[in-house]
Design an enzyme around this catalytic site. Structure first.
Site, PDB file in Angstrom:
ATOM      1  CE  LYS A  32      -9.408   0.908   3.923  1.00 26.92           C
ATOM      2  NZ  LYS A  32      -9.859   1.633   2.787  1.00 26.92           N
TER       3      LYS A  32
ATOM      4  CG  ASP B 193      -1.489  -2.593   7.484  1.00 30.13           C
ATOM      5  OD1 ASP B 193      -3.329  -2.535   8.054  1.00 30.13           O
ATOM      6  OD2 ASP B 193      -1.780  -2.113   6.452  1.00 30.13           O
TER       7      ASP B 193
ATOM      8  CD1 TRP C  13      -2.321   1.540   0.498  1.00 31.25           C
ATOM      9  CD2 TRP C  13      -2.284   2.218   2.761  1.00 31.25           C
ATOM     10  NE1 TRP C  13      -2.921   2.593   1.004  1.00 31.25           N
ATOM     11  CE2 TRP C  13      -3.310   3.166   2.165  1.00 31.25           C
ATOM     12  CE3 TRP C  13      -1.472   1.969   3.870  1.00 31.25           C
ATOM     13  CZ2 TRP C  13      -3.323   3.476   3.213  1.00 31.25           C
ATOM     14  CZ3 TRP C  13      -2.083   2.654   5.061  1.00 31.25           C
ATOM     15  CH2 TRP C  13      -2.969   3.843   4.674  1.00 31.25           C
TER      16      TRP C  13
HETATM   17  C1  LIG Z   1      -3.223  -2.209   4.467  1.00 29.93           C
HETATM   18  C2  LIG Z   1      -3.665  -0.805   4.936  1.00 29.93           C
HETATM   19  N1  LIG Z   1      -3.687  -0.335   5.697  1.00 29.93           N
HETATM   20  C3  LIG Z   1      -4.227   0.583   6.854  1.00 29.93           C
HETATM   21  C4  LIG Z   1      -4.664   0.783   6.289  1.00 29.93           C
HETATM   22  C5  LIG Z   1      -5.384   2.251   6.548  1.00 29.93           C
HETATM   23  O1  LIG Z   1      -6.381   2.434   7.063  1.00 29.93           O
HETATM   24  P1  LIG Z   1      -7.059   3.704   8.032  1.00 29.93           P
HETATM   25  O2  LIG Z   1      -6.153   4.806   8.614  1.00 29.93           O
HETATM   26  O3  LIG Z   1      -8.409   4.269   6.801  1.00 29.93           O
HETATM   27  O4  LIG Z   1      -7.893   3.264   9.229  1.00 29.93           O
HETATM   28  C6  LIG Z   1      -5.686   1.306   4.681  1.00 29.93           C
HETATM   29  C7  LIG Z   1      -6.785   2.190   4.544  1.00 29.93           C
HETATM   30  O5  LIG Z   1      -7.010   2.013   2.677  1.00 29.93           O
HETATM   31  C8  LIG Z   1      -5.351   0.273   4.236  1.00 29.93           C
HETATM   32  O6  LIG Z   1      -5.312   0.118   3.230  1.00 29.93           O
END
Ligand SMILES: Cc1ncc(COP(=O)(O)O)c(C=O)c1O
Length: 396
Positions: free
Chosen positions: A246, A211, A130
């Site tokens: 999500k 993660d 990511w």
């Molecule tokens: C792989 C991954 N890790 C962590 C996150 C963190 O998401 P958030 O900060 O919106 O909770 C995301 C969000 O798209 C993600 O795709």
């Protein structure tokens, strides 16, 4: 003062959203930003969340600060979801944890904690990973390295190459692993592959950094926790960044969890104090609202049951959309076999087409997704799938 700073290029994903909004083609399709969408293209508030909001409105009596650690009910509920209700590490009091502002907040404070342990720590991330992992982890000062993960030509994980690289890690290195629904590829490790990664972690002594942003979007809430639980139960130390953006649809409320599994309960106390002090030094204390909602849902049997059904419905819908796209591609005469999309998990898939093809399908057919060929599966629906398949086939 600020004139010394360079002008930055717009964020590629956010830039894509702007281009999509400005496109006047009535048949335009947005498969860019990673948010869940229903059949009408909306990102709904889950029913379980709407009910929890009403309960919270009646229950909340103050807006005073919460502690740097966050809502303990929320933390306990999330740890049970991630590690299992019968988790031995929880029973042995080996888990330090704080509520964090989103999964991003959790990733960053855990990175800052690693810097406190040693600024020279190397963090290995998958190639690709990511895009935001790089600034979130790298800006803390940690050194980033990559391990091979996905082979576009073979449309799958290059597991042998991944293991070979992990076997070269040194004690004290950190390896970032996506707990489930790998972003951006959608290609997940099988349980047997997780077992093999555990063996290497035991041999080499690296610290897994899990993660977990899509729990429940792959095969199910329990099934998706396989890797996280395997590492947690079999290694002395593991760190976990989880997100409720999500699976609870709480994107804007910024609610996540940073957890540290320690060798024993004494070290747990050290880690708990340190991670709270890291949080205090960055944002003081987390926002309360999202954590309070998740706490209400997970503590109430009826609401939890409803939430689990809603997660299952989102997952099943995305699996159906994958299958629909694969069928439509074939029906429209694609010369390539896209059935690999059916084996990928969660919200994202790599179509494994070239950046030139991605640009062509954007320019000629108003289909928007990033150059890596990552698509947000939830952006597909019954209305647009045929148009999408035709557009893709025309650029293959
Ligand atoms: C792989 C991954 N890790 C962590 C996150 C963190 O998401 P958030 O900060 O919106 O909770 C995301 C969000 O798209 C993600 O795709």
């Amino acid at each position: 003062m600020f004139e010394v700073l360079p002008q930055l290029a717009p964020d590629p994903i956010l830039g894509l959203s702007v281009a999509y909004r400005e496109d006047s083609n009535p048949d335009k399709i947005d498969l860019g930003v990673g948010v869940y969408k229903d059949e009408k293209g909306n990102t709904p508030i889950l029913n379980s969340v709407a009910k929890a909001q009403r309960i919270l409105l009646d229950r909340e009596t103050s807006k005073t600060y919460i502690t740097p650690q966050g809502n303990q009910g929320y933390i306990d509920g999330m740890l049970s979801l991630l590690l299992g209700e019968q988790s031995r590490v929880l029973m042995a009091n080996r888990v330090a944890a704080v509520q964090a502002p989103g999964g991003c907040g959790a990733l960053r404070i855990l990175s800052e904690l690693l810097v406190r342990c040693s600024a020279k720590t190397k963090v290995w991330v998958s190639d690709p990973t990511w895009a935001n992992h790089i600034p979130l982890i790298g800006s803390s000062g940690l050194q980033l390295e990559t391990y091979p993960y996905f082979n576009k030509a073979a449309t799958g994980i290059n597991f042998d190459a991944m293991l070979e690289t992990l076997k070269k890690t040194e004690k004290g290195d950190v390896v970032l692993l996506h707990g489930c629904c790998h972003n951006p590829t959608g290609a997940d490790l099988t349980n047997a592959q997780w077992d093999a990664v555990l063996e290497v972690a035991q041999e080499r002594g690296f610290l897994p950094f899990l993660d977990v942003a899509y729990l429940g979007f792959g095969d199910g809430l329990e099934e998706d926790a396989y890797g996280v639980r395997l590492m947690a139960e079999n290694l002395p130390e593991v760190i976990i960044a989880a997100s409720c953006s999500k699976n609870f649809g709480l994107y804007r409320e910024r609610v996540g969890l940073a957890a540290i599994i320690t060798e024993n309960s004494q070290t747990r106390q050290i880690a708990q104090g340190q991670i709270q002090s890291v949080a205090r030094g960055i944002y003081s204390m987390p926002p309360s609202y999202g954590g309070a909602l998740v706490d209400i849902i997970l503590a109430d049997e009826g609401l939890k049951h409803e939430w689990v059904s809603e997660v299952n419905a989102m997952r099943n819908r995305m699996q159906t959309l994958r299958a629909m796209l694969v069928d439509k591609l074939e029906e429209n005469g694609a010369q390539r076999d896209f059935s690999f999309l059916n084996t990928q998990k969660g919200m994202f898939s790599f179509l494994c087409i070239t950046p030139e093809q991605v640009l062509e399908v954007r320019e000629k057919h108003s289909v928007y997704f990033v150059e890596s060929s990552r698509v947000n599966i939830a952006g597909i629906n019954q209305q647009n799938v045929d148009t999408l398949a035709k557009a893709l086939v025309s650029v293959l």
